[in-house]
Design an enzyme around this catalytic site. Sequence first.
Site, PDB file in Angstrom:
ATOM      1  N   CYS A 116       0.829  -1.213   0.000  1.00  0.00           N
ATOM      2  CA  CYS A 116       0.000   0.000   0.000  1.00  0.00           C
ATOM      3  C   CYS A 116       0.865   1.267   0.000  1.00  0.00           C
ATOM      4  CB  CYS A 116      -0.957  -0.006   1.182  1.00  0.00           C
ATOM      5  SG  CYS A 116      -0.183  -0.270   2.799  1.00  0.00           S
ATOM      6  N   TYR A 117       1.806   1.383   0.922  1.00  0.00           N
ATOM      7  CA  TYR A 117       2.612   2.600   1.011  1.00  0.00           C
ATOM      8  C   TYR A 117       3.431   2.892  -0.254  1.00  0.00           C
ATOM      9  CZ  TYR A 117       1.779   2.982   6.096  1.00  0.00           C
ATOM     10  OH  TYR A 117       1.224   3.128   7.344  1.00  0.00           O
TER      11      TYR A 117
END
Length: 319
Positions: A116-117
């Site tokens: 995600c990041y």
Amino acid sequence: MVAKIFIDGEAGTTGLEIRERLAPRRDIELMSIADDRRKDLGARRDMLNAADIAILCLPDDAAKQSVSLIENPETRVIDASTAYRVDPDWAYGFAEMTADQASVIAASKRVANPGCYPQGVIACVRPLIEAGLLPADYPFTVNAISGYSGGGRKMIEDYEAMAPGEAPPWIPYALGFGHKHLPEMRSYSCMDIDPLFQPAVGAYKQGMVTMVPLQLGNLPASVTGKTLHAAISDWFDPASGFVEVADYAAVEKVPELDPRTLNGTNAMRLYVFANDARRQVVLAAVYDNLGKGASGAAVQNLNLMLGCDARKSLAQEAA
């Protein structure tokens, strides 16, 4: 033709989200193992080899085990763990990363769903390094916050067991600076060195913001907020993906930087904020950590591999 899809680890957060998105579809058949057989190696092997596409929503070691069980050369795989994200034999599943990445994913038998990041960082930084506006050895810093759903089932249960107002509103973590997303963040952003990455978890379920502050003092005067914004805008075609770039504007505050702004969608919105007199810039990305950051990206990759509309089962705008 109906494609057979097996979600190995469908009881986890990402697996449940993917299944929910796919359940209404008639162009696929979702295959499942009975609850009491989910740890049965033989049952998993049978499902993996019977599937047209297997989606692995498992810890790294379990994902590697699942891949080792696949003997059918026609079974294609989307892995949501970190096990293969920088493996050169696997396509990286951020479809908008480059102009041809969606085609690479569509043709691949092995796709590593992104973390995600990293996606927000890659989206902001790679276009600028590729354009020669930022050096690959720039000492990047990344600050980010995600909803507690990014920590998995145990964290979700812990947060949701707390009384209203009891959970800390913001907790920084990974203060040893060795977060597991660093390899893909560095590799696919085209950085020469690891960034200093400092994430945090917020007292809300889902949604995230990644921010990359830049000091431009040692760079040519031609590198300004506008030139950075133009390079990022030129990189992404909103008609062919889910990444959009907000208009460039001199502002002090943007309500849409609330990390929950794009929850429930597969959209990612990028921002460039600058003070050229001070030679300072902040690059920002807003998206749903359970959408574009996880299950949404997996469904988008599945759609590409099936050769259907990449937007199928995905929302691009918040309700």
